[in-house]
Design an enzyme around this catalytic site. Sequence first.
Site, short mmCIF file in Angstrom:
data_model
loop_
_atom_site.label_atom_id
_atom_site.label_comp_id
_atom_site.label_asym_id
_atom_site.label_seq_id
_atom_site.Cartn_x
_atom_site.Cartn_y
_atom_site.Cartn_z
N ASN A 144 -4.99 -12.78 8.55
CA ASN A 144 -3.64 -12.44 8.99
C ASN A 144 -3.70 -11.73 10.33
O ASN A 144 -4.78 -11.52 10.89
CB ASN A 144 -2.94 -11.57 7.93
CG ASN A 144 -3.73 -10.32 7.65
OD1 ASN A 144 -3.87 -9.46 8.50
ND2 ASN A 144 -4.30 -10.24 6.45
N PHE A 200 0.91 1.06 2.21
CA PHE A 200 1.74 0.58 3.31
C PHE A 200 2.50 -0.64 2.80
O PHE A 200 1.98 -1.40 1.98
CB PHE A 200 0.87 0.16 4.50
CG PHE A 200 0.58 1.28 5.45
CD1 PHE A 200 1.29 1.41 6.64
CD2 PHE A 200 -0.40 2.21 5.16
CE1 PHE A 200 1.03 2.44 7.52
CE2 PHE A 200 -0.67 3.25 6.04
CZ PHE A 200 0.04 3.36 7.23
N LYS A 250 2.88 -0.10 -8.30
CA LYS A 250 1.47 0.22 -8.09
C LYS A 250 1.17 1.68 -8.45
O LYS A 250 0.04 2.13 -8.28
CB LYS A 250 1.08 -0.04 -6.63
CG LYS A 250 1.20 -1.51 -6.21
CD LYS A 250 0.40 -1.78 -4.93
CE LYS A 250 0.71 -3.17 -4.39
NZ LYS A 250 -0.33 -3.66 -3.48
N1 CTP Z 1 -3.24 -3.83 -0.85
C1 CTP Z 1 -4.49 -3.65 -1.40
N2 CTP Z 1 -5.16 -4.69 -1.95
C2 CTP Z 1 -4.61 -5.91 -2.01
C3 CTP Z 1 -3.34 -6.12 -1.46
C4 CTP Z 1 -2.68 -5.06 -0.88
O1 CTP Z 1 -5.01 -2.54 -1.34
N3 CTP Z 1 -5.28 -6.91 -2.55
C5 CTP Z 1 -2.51 -2.70 -0.28
C6 CTP Z 1 -2.31 -2.77 1.20
O2 CTP Z 1 -3.34 -2.14 1.90
C7 CTP Z 1 -0.99 -2.03 1.36
C8 CTP Z 1 -0.23 -2.40 0.12
O3 CTP Z 1 -1.21 -2.72 -0.84
O4 CTP Z 1 -1.16 -0.64 1.35
C9 CTP Z 1 0.63 -3.59 0.34
O5 CTP Z 1 1.18 -3.95 -0.87
P1 CTP Z 1 1.36 -5.48 -1.32
O6 CTP Z 1 2.26 -5.50 -2.47
O7 CTP Z 1 0.07 -6.14 -1.50
O8 CTP Z 1 2.04 -6.04 -0.06
P2 CTP Z 1 2.10 -7.51 0.28
O9 CTP Z 1 0.77 -8.17 0.27
O10 CTP Z 1 2.85 -7.57 1.55
O11 CTP Z 1 2.91 -8.00 -1.00
P3 CTP Z 1 4.05 -9.03 -1.03
O12 CTP Z 1 3.48 -10.22 -0.37
O13 CTP Z 1 4.31 -9.19 -2.47
O14 CTP Z 1 5.16 -8.38 -0.26
#
Ligand code: CTP
Length: 414
Positions: A207, A320, A338
């Site tokens: 990303n 975040f 979470k």
């Molecule tokens: N995060 C994490 N591990 C993952 C995915 C996300 O630690 N496998 C953490 C990111 O660092 C951030 C937060 O979770 O602090 C983001 O939440 P998340 O729900 O994963 O956001 P998105 O991926 O944007 O979810 P969505 O696509 O459902 O909006």
Amino acid sequence: MNIVLGITGGIAAYKAPDLVRRLKERGADVQIVMTASAEEFVTDTALQAVSGRAVRSNLWDKEAERAMSHIELARWADVVLIAPATAEVMARIVSGGAPDLLTTICLATEAPLALAPAMNHVMWNNPATQANRAVLEQRGVHILGPGVGSQACGEEGAGRMLETDAIAAAVFDLGISHGEGLLKGKKVVITAGPTRESIDPVRYISNRSSGKMGYAMARAAVAQDAEVILISGPVDLPAPPGVEVREVTTAEQMYGATHAVIEDADIFIAAAAVADYRPVAPAEQKIKKKREAMTIELVRCPDILASVAALDGGPFTVGFAAETERLEEYARAKLVNKKLDMIIANRVGADRGFDRDDNAATVFWAAGERQFPEARKSELANELVELVAERYYALRGTGTQPRLSIISNKNRRT
Ligand code: CTP
């Protein structure tokens, strides 16, 4: 902030008294250290008058050394700034040579080092200078400028020293000006940057995260005297001074690296843009384009943040949320789902959020929220870390809160 201002022998040295004024306007205590060639361009009388401190230039000045030795000076500094920085001083610092007081301080200090180069544009573009610049940046030295424009030699190009106000602003933007010791004795683990999930040996899913926000948070936490471990995906950023960086590539590696250090952590900040899915079975060989269409089967990556928040007696957890719409609703849902202590939400899109130097944010926690207007990521990070500390102590702090017995920068190192 205690600043050792090194002045080297370039024509831009005539701007040094103005730079001292700009730094002092912002509340800095400035100790000037000149090289012998700088004395050809500006007098120590003028510099002493504006800085209010005797100018240092000689490593062998017994009287001055008795008052404050070069090692004490190196410790006293919260930042060492060299402006103007000549090609010569850049080369010296790269080589580790210390023939004079200024380069000795550079070698002996643990404070961040910032250079504002100023030289003829051909000298600046010389491969030797550019190679030195690259090494310095890789070592975490902050290179401020140079600017582009007309030069004292009558030519045009890159090599002008930045304007004094821009240099002063940049120094106060390094994340070292807020050191009130709010996180003294606390261990902070931060994830940053993207992850890469292999499709085959040459392709991956990733990303647009640059890592800038997570790195800025790490600098801000160090500035508050925290012990910081930064678990970083692949980014193009130098390791922040004083931060232990653990490099990872995939979400699984980031998960493993986080859990390896989280046990005694006090605060966990998940700033990484972790891949949500990875290919089930990455191809061992490069995939050839034989078919008109193809499907890659993906499987969920472990949620690092949720797994840390679920730990028994785990750290204060900060997530975040990067959202393109319905910011509060989605962010609050993540906070609850979470089981986080706090979530920092910001809007992302084609023109905001990722890979930029500025950002705005809204922070949510169970019983409150706070808005942070658009600012440089480093400034925003300083304020966010202050709020993290405030919420951390509000929720967990039973012992003394450092803010109640503020330890100033001046007292910290001397
Ligand atoms: N995060 C994490 N591990 C993952 C995915 C996300 O630690 N496998 C953490 C990111 O660092 C951030 C937060 O979770 O602090 C983001 O939440 P998340 O729900 O994963 O956001 P998105 O991926 O944007 O979810 P969505 O696509 O459902 O909006």
